[in-house]
Design an enzyme around this catalytic site. Sequence first.
Site, short mmCIF file in Angstrom:
data_model
loop_
_atom_site.label_atom_id
_atom_site.label_comp_id
_atom_site.label_asym_id
_atom_site.label_seq_id
_atom_site.Cartn_x
_atom_site.Cartn_y
_atom_site.Cartn_z
N ASP A 39 8.44 -36.35 32.14
CA ASP A 39 8.37 -37.18 33.34
C ASP A 39 9.54 -36.84 34.26
O ASP A 39 10.67 -36.65 33.81
CB ASP A 39 8.40 -38.67 32.96
CG ASP A 39 7.93 -39.56 34.10
OD1 ASP A 39 6.84 -40.13 34.01
OD2 ASP A 39 8.68 -39.67 35.11
N ILE A 40 9.27 -36.78 35.56
CA ILE A 40 10.29 -36.41 36.53
C ILE A 40 11.35 -37.51 36.69
O ILE A 40 12.47 -37.24 37.12
CB ILE A 40 9.62 -36.11 37.90
CG1 ILE A 40 10.49 -35.20 38.75
CG2 ILE A 40 9.24 -37.38 38.65
CD1 ILE A 40 9.75 -34.61 39.95
N GLU A 105 0.26 -45.33 39.12
CA GLU A 105 0.60 -44.69 40.41
C GLU A 105 -0.13 -43.37 40.62
O GLU A 105 -0.44 -43.03 41.76
CB GLU A 105 2.11 -44.44 40.48
CG GLU A 105 2.91 -45.71 40.72
CD GLU A 105 4.40 -45.46 40.70
OE1 GLU A 105 4.82 -44.29 40.57
OE2 GLU A 105 5.15 -46.44 40.78
N VAL A 106 -0.33 -42.63 39.55
CA VAL A 106 -0.97 -41.32 39.68
C VAL A 106 -2.41 -41.43 39.17
O VAL A 106 -2.62 -41.80 38.01
CB VAL A 106 -0.20 -40.23 38.91
CG1 VAL A 106 -0.89 -38.89 39.03
CG2 VAL A 106 1.24 -40.14 39.41
N HIS A 110 -2.98 -40.45 32.29
CA HIS A 110 -1.81 -39.94 31.58
C HIS A 110 -1.36 -40.98 30.58
O HIS A 110 -1.42 -42.19 30.84
CB HIS A 110 -0.67 -39.59 32.54
CG HIS A 110 -0.38 -40.64 33.57
ND1 HIS A 110 -1.18 -40.84 34.67
CD2 HIS A 110 0.62 -41.55 33.66
CE1 HIS A 110 -0.68 -41.83 35.40
NE2 HIS A 110 0.40 -42.27 34.80
N HIS A 112 2.01 -42.13 28.67
CA HIS A 112 3.47 -42.02 28.59
C HIS A 112 3.88 -42.05 27.12
O HIS A 112 3.39 -42.90 26.37
CB HIS A 112 4.15 -43.21 29.27
CG HIS A 112 3.90 -43.35 30.73
ND1 HIS A 112 4.80 -42.95 31.69
CD2 HIS A 112 2.83 -43.85 31.42
CE1 HIS A 112 4.32 -43.22 32.90
NE2 HIS A 112 3.12 -43.76 32.76
P1 5GP Z 1 2.09 -44.39 36.29
O1 5GP Z 1 2.85 -45.46 37.02
O2 5GP Z 1 0.97 -43.82 37.10
O3 5GP Z 1 1.66 -44.82 34.92
O4 5GP Z 1 3.15 -43.23 36.01
C1 5GP Z 1 3.28 -42.11 36.80
C2 5GP Z 1 4.47 -41.32 36.27
O5 5GP Z 1 4.42 -40.01 36.83
C3 5GP Z 1 5.83 -41.91 36.64
O6 5GP Z 1 6.56 -42.17 35.44
C4 5GP Z 1 6.49 -40.83 37.50
O7 5GP Z 1 7.87 -40.70 37.28
C5 5GP Z 1 5.73 -39.58 37.08
N1 5GP Z 1 5.64 -38.55 38.11
C6 5GP Z 1 5.27 -38.74 39.41
N2 5GP Z 1 5.27 -37.58 40.07
C7 5GP Z 1 5.64 -36.64 39.16
C8 5GP Z 1 5.83 -35.22 39.25
O8 5GP Z 1 5.65 -34.59 40.30
N3 5GP Z 1 6.20 -34.58 38.11
C9 5GP Z 1 6.41 -35.23 36.94
N4 5GP Z 1 6.78 -34.50 35.88
N5 5GP Z 1 6.24 -36.56 36.83
C10 5GP Z 1 5.87 -37.25 37.92
#
Ligand code: 5GP
Length: 125
Positions: A39-40, A105-106, A110, A112
């Site tokens: 994760d970034i 968010e994405v 995914h 985690h």
């Molecule tokens: P969500 O809130 O959708 O469950 O988590 C999205 C995750 O994607 C977040 O923890 C965020 O830090 C990670 N993320 C967002 N953009 C990128 C990226 O460009 N590269 C990587 N490696 N992680 C990302």
Amino acid sequence: MAVDATQPYDDQNIFAKILRGEIPCRKVYEDDFSLAFHDINPQAPTHILVIPKGAYVSWDDFSGKASEAEIAGFIRAVGKVARDAGLVAPGYRLLANAGTDSHQEVPHLHVHLFAGRPLGPMLVR
Ligand code: 5GP
């Protein structure tokens, strides 16, 4: 902004771009069905994202539409990533956000994988 998990798949999402090699990632593991990368913005000493290679918005989309091979491959990949990282004995947490209330968010499924310290309570109350 949180994802509406009922929307169709958007192939311009950031993880679709990572899968196509348009954006770099720190890769941990890859096989026919899955990709894992750091994760970034890590929220634990180990914070890895494991994604299926198929175009699925969320757990709902994936569990409803993916083939048996995709589902088995992805679930096995999540387990293998944790095992290969030496996380079985110390322990780890898996989390998959799906939709608005979860703050996904994405809009590409995914999981985690968090580890590396005691991870505290499951949810903020
Ligand atoms: P969500 O809130 O959708 O469950 O988590 C999205 C995750 O994607 C977040 O923890 C965020 O830090 C990670 N993320 C967002 N953009 C990128 C990226 O460009 N590269 C990587 N490696 N992680 C990302």
